[in-house]
Design an enzyme around this catalytic site. Structure first.
Site, PDB file in Angstrom:
ATOM      1  N   ASN A 243     -10.404  -0.214  -0.115  1.00 51.48           N
ATOM      2  CA  ASN A 243      -8.949  -0.089  -0.037  1.00 51.48           C
ATOM      3  C   ASN A 243      -8.331  -0.614  -1.336  1.00 51.48           C
ATOM      4  O   ASN A 243      -8.376  -1.809  -1.605  1.00 51.48           O
ATOM      5  CB  ASN A 243      -8.479  -0.909   1.171  1.00 51.48           C
ATOM      6  CG  ASN A 243      -6.980  -0.914   1.346  1.00 51.48           C
ATOM      7  OD1 ASN A 243      -6.231  -0.555   0.438  1.00 51.48           O
ATOM      8  ND2 ASN A 243      -6.536  -1.330   2.511  1.00 51.48           N
TER       9      ASN A 243
ATOM     10  N   CYS B 112       0.819  -1.229   0.000  1.00 54.08           N
ATOM     11  CA  CYS B 112       0.000   0.000   0.000  1.00 54.08           C
ATOM     12  C   CYS B 112       0.849   1.274   0.000  1.00 54.08           C
ATOM     13  O   CYS B 112       0.326   2.356  -0.247  1.00 54.08           O
ATOM     14  CB  CYS B 112      -0.935   0.018   1.195  1.00 54.08           C
ATOM     15  SG  CYS B 112      -1.930  -1.458   1.334  1.00 54.08           S
TER      16      CYS B 112
ATOM     17  N   HIS C  12      -3.441   7.011   2.449  1.00 55.11           N
ATOM     18  CA  HIS C  12      -3.908   5.728   1.940  1.00 55.11           C
ATOM     19  C   HIS C  12      -5.284   5.438   2.540  1.00 55.11           C
ATOM     20  O   HIS C  12      -5.493   5.576   3.747  1.00 55.11           O
ATOM     21  CB  HIS C  12      -2.906   4.639   2.317  1.00 55.11           C
ATOM     22  CG  HIS C  12      -3.426   3.257   2.094  1.00 55.11           C
ATOM     23  ND1 HIS C  12      -4.044   2.882   0.919  1.00 55.11           N
ATOM     24  CD2 HIS C  12      -3.445   2.161   2.903  1.00 55.11           C
ATOM     25  CE1 HIS C  12      -4.402   1.616   1.017  1.00 55.11           C
ATOM     26  NE2 HIS C  12      -4.061   1.159   2.193  1.00 55.11           N
TER      27      HIS C  12
HETATM   28  N1  ACO Z   1     -18.909  -8.578   8.956  1.00 56.62           N
HETATM   29  C1  ACO Z   1     -19.402  -8.858  10.166  1.00 56.62           C
HETATM   30  N2  ACO Z   1     -18.631  -9.197  11.217  1.00 56.62           N
HETATM   31  C2  ACO Z   1     -17.306  -9.268  11.005  1.00 56.62           C
HETATM   32  C3  ACO Z   1     -16.719  -8.993   9.759  1.00 56.62           C
HETATM   33  C4  ACO Z   1     -17.586  -8.645   8.711  1.00 56.62           C
HETATM   34  N3  ACO Z   1     -17.115  -8.353   7.499  1.00 56.62           N
HETATM   35  N4  ACO Z   1     -15.374  -9.129   9.879  1.00 56.62           N
HETATM   36  C5  ACO Z   1     -15.125  -9.485  11.138  1.00 56.62           C
HETATM   37  N5  ACO Z   1     -16.289  -9.560  11.818  1.00 56.62           N
HETATM   38  C6  ACO Z   1     -16.491  -9.916  13.214  1.00 56.62           C
HETATM   39  C7  ACO Z   1     -15.367 -10.777  13.772  1.00 56.62           C
HETATM   40  O1  ACO Z   1     -15.558 -12.127  13.461  1.00 56.62           O
HETATM   41  C8  ACO Z   1     -15.474 -10.490  15.227  1.00 56.62           C
HETATM   42  O2  ACO Z   1     -16.526 -11.248  15.733  1.00 56.62           O
HETATM   43  P1  ACO Z   1     -16.401 -11.910  17.208  1.00 56.62           P
HETATM   44  O3  ACO Z   1     -16.278 -10.750  18.147  1.00 56.62           O
HETATM   45  O4  ACO Z   1     -17.687 -12.677  17.328  1.00 56.62           O
HETATM   46  O5  ACO Z   1     -15.179 -12.754  17.152  1.00 56.62           O
HETATM   47  C9  ACO Z   1     -15.894  -9.023  15.283  1.00 56.62           C
HETATM   48  O6  ACO Z   1     -16.451  -8.731  13.998  1.00 56.62           O
HETATM   49  C10 ACO Z   1     -14.778  -8.077  15.573  1.00 56.62           C
HETATM   50  O7  ACO Z   1     -13.687  -8.415  14.744  1.00 56.62           O
HETATM   51  P2  ACO Z   1     -12.352  -7.593  14.785  1.00 56.62           P
HETATM   52  O8  ACO Z   1     -11.399  -8.124  13.768  1.00 56.62           O
HETATM   53  O9  ACO Z   1     -11.891  -7.506  16.201  1.00 56.62           O
HETATM   54  O10 ACO Z   1     -12.885  -6.163  14.307  1.00 56.62           O
HETATM   55  P3  ACO Z   1     -12.200  -4.789  14.412  1.00 56.62           P
HETATM   56  O11 ACO Z   1     -13.026  -3.878  15.185  1.00 56.62           O
HETATM   57  O12 ACO Z   1     -10.741  -4.899  14.745  1.00 56.62           O
HETATM   58  O13 ACO Z   1     -12.290  -4.318  12.895  1.00 56.62           O
HETATM   59  C11 ACO Z   1     -10.865  -4.057  10.999  1.00 56.62           C
HETATM   60  C12 ACO Z   1     -11.621  -5.036  11.866  1.00 56.62           C
HETATM   61  C13 ACO Z   1     -11.885  -3.144  10.321  1.00 56.62           C
HETATM   62  C14 ACO Z   1     -10.093  -4.801   9.941  1.00 56.62           C
HETATM   63  C15 ACO Z   1      -9.939  -3.255  11.930  1.00 56.62           C
HETATM   64  O14 ACO Z   1      -9.091  -4.097  12.656  1.00 56.62           O
HETATM   65  C16 ACO Z   1      -9.104  -2.285  11.211  1.00 56.62           C
HETATM   66  O15 ACO Z   1      -9.561  -1.236  10.821  1.00 56.62           O
HETATM   67  N6  ACO Z   1      -7.814  -2.578  11.010  1.00 56.62           N
HETATM   68  C17 ACO Z   1      -6.927  -1.773  10.231  1.00 56.62           C
HETATM   69  C18 ACO Z   1      -6.443  -2.600   9.159  1.00 56.62           C
HETATM   70  C19 ACO Z   1      -6.937  -2.219   7.821  1.00 56.62           C
HETATM   71  O16 ACO Z   1      -7.609  -1.256   7.589  1.00 56.62           O
HETATM   72  N7  ACO Z   1      -6.507  -3.050   6.907  1.00 56.62           N
HETATM   73  C20 ACO Z   1      -6.747  -2.832   5.549  1.00 56.62           C
HETATM   74  C21 ACO Z   1      -5.673  -3.488   4.758  1.00 56.62           C
HETATM   75  S1  ACO Z   1      -4.090  -3.113   5.238  1.00 56.62           S
HETATM   76  C22 ACO Z   1      -3.736  -1.627   4.716  1.00 56.62           C
HETATM   77  O17 ACO Z   1      -4.221  -1.176   3.740  1.00 56.62           O
HETATM   78  C23 ACO Z   1      -2.759  -0.867   5.456  1.00 56.62           C
END
Ligand code: ACO
Length: 346
Positions: free
Chosen positions: A303, A124, A273
């Site tokens: 993304n 990225c 990004h």
């Molecule tokens: N729909 C519904 N529920 C979901 C989904 C979905 N698509 N994905 C995960 N869940 C559930 C999980 O299973 C989990 O359920 P549980 O509590 O029963 O186990 C719950 O939601 C929470 O999951 P987390 O992974 O803890 O969710 P979080 O609040 O951390 O959000 C996210 C996930 C959005 C990816 C977050 O961690 C984030 O913003 N990370 C930054 C990374 C990023 O943006 N990456 C993009 C690519 S990398 C880059 O470009 C730099």
């Protein structure tokens, strides 16, 4: 001045300016609701956790098609021909083929017959790494015009049964024409890497295999490597990536400001990004600047990795937001883990 873990670029050479932007977006728009037919998810979860409402996914388009579209748009805005390009760099982790690489295929497609072409892999952050590479070629006198493209077809490396990743990404390409200039353009670029945290975002390469390796295994048993185990689709530790982004991106911005002598308020726009809305708002808070100065279009594209910063710049340019003399900070961050930011005068 070179700092540990950071490349700071000497500015005492020719000025380098971005003179054209362009984008290539697939036709097929996929809403959050459409994903509910593939995985157990819902529009509310995706919007509230990420800010994404839809994304574009390649169907009949190749990466070369998207990069060609972006390149042609950027060349048109720059007012130069493909033959005038000395350099073509494509930042991607999803080339159509390993050989020829994406930049060679793009060269053929646009007719940039006088350009040296290569791909660059920095996930990225790829567009910022490529932009800096082009900038250094031009500053050093090895090129006059360069085409820098960030392009991805992430849809082919995503597990469409994994709800934690498949809702996040989109396909697309963004391009910039970079040229030697008499006036200030790209004032500074700061790049950095934290390979120790690389396992937060992983994807397997083609596995090692050859007759000699097989013979070795027959004679000596299985080979143990210290490579982390990566799958054939993108895997991510979302919370690690989140923590990394909200630490490194503000650091990168402050370093750019320190190098150039500007304050956070002097900057007209921050173009980061487009990974996640919560990352953007957290960075705005950390650097103490109004969120209004942050351009956001991830609701529309998801993304798009290396393509996200140039696509955002194209949109801003089309909306008339980028006026001559404005100061814009761009920052890419992601796999590696890597980050790269720069300050440009429009
Ligand atoms: N729909 C519904 N529920 C979901 C989904 C979905 N698509 N994905 C995960 N869940 C559930 C999980 O299973 C989990 O359920 P549980 O509590 O029963 O186990 C719950 O939601 C929470 O999951 P987390 O992974 O803890 O969710 P979080 O609040 O951390 O959000 C996210 C996930 C959005 C990816 C977050 O961690 C984030 O913003 N990370 C930054 C990374 C990023 O943006 N990456 C993009 C690519 S990398 C880059 O470009 C730099």
């Amino acid at each position: 001045m070179i700092e540990r873990g950071t490349i700071f670029c000497d500015n005492n050479m020719a000025e380098v300016k971005i003179i054209g932007f362009g984008e290539g977006i697939p036709k097929r728009c996929v809403s959050n609701d459409a994903l509910t037919t593939l995985v157990d998810t819902n529009d509310e979860w995706i919007r509230s956790r990420t800010g994404i409402q839809q994304r574009y996914i390649a169907t009949d388009e190749t990466l070369t098609d998207l990069c060609t579209q972006a390149a042609q748009n950027a060349l048109e805005q720059a007012g130069i021909t493909a033959e005038q390009l000395d350099l073509v760099i494509v930042a991607t982790l999803t080339p159509d083929l390993a050989l020829p690489n994406a930049s060679c295929m793009l060269q053929k497609s646009i007719g940039a017959v006088n350009a040296a072409c290569f791909d660059l892999s920095a996930a990225c952050s790829g567009f910022m790494y490529a932009l800096n590479t082009a900038r250094m070629y031009i500053k050093g006198g090895a090129a006059k015009y360069a085409l820098v493209v960030g392009g991805e077809i992430l849809s082919k490396i995503i597990d469409w049964t994994d709800r934690s990743t498949c809702v996040l990404f989109g396909d697309g390409a963004g391009a910039a024409v970079v040229a030697k200039s008499d006036e200030p353009g790209i004032l500074d670029i700061v790049l950095g890497t934290d390979g120790a945290k690389g396992e937060a975002l992983m994807l397997e390469e083609r596995p090692s295999d050859n007759p000699f390796r097989r013979q070795y295994i027959e004679e000596n048993g299985a080979i143990e490597t210290n490579l982390p185990s990566a799958g054939s689709f993108v895997s991510m530790n979302g919370q690690e990536v989140f923590k990394f982004a909200v630490k490194r991106v503000p650091e990168c911005i402050f370093k750019i400001l320190e190098n150039t002598g500007y304050s956070v308020e002097d900057i007209d726009y921050y173009v980061l990004h487009q990974a996640n809305l919560r990352i953007l708002s957290c960075v705005a808070k950390k650097i103490g600047v109004s969120y209004d100065k942050f351009y956001v279009n991830l609701d529309k594209y998801g993304n798009t990795s290396a393509a996200s910063v140039p696509i955002a710049l194209v949109e801003m340019s089309k909306k008339g937001m980028l006026k001559k003399g404005m100061k814009v900070i761009m920052v890419g961050f992601g796999g590696g883990l890597t980050w790269g930011g720069g300050l440009v005068i429009i």
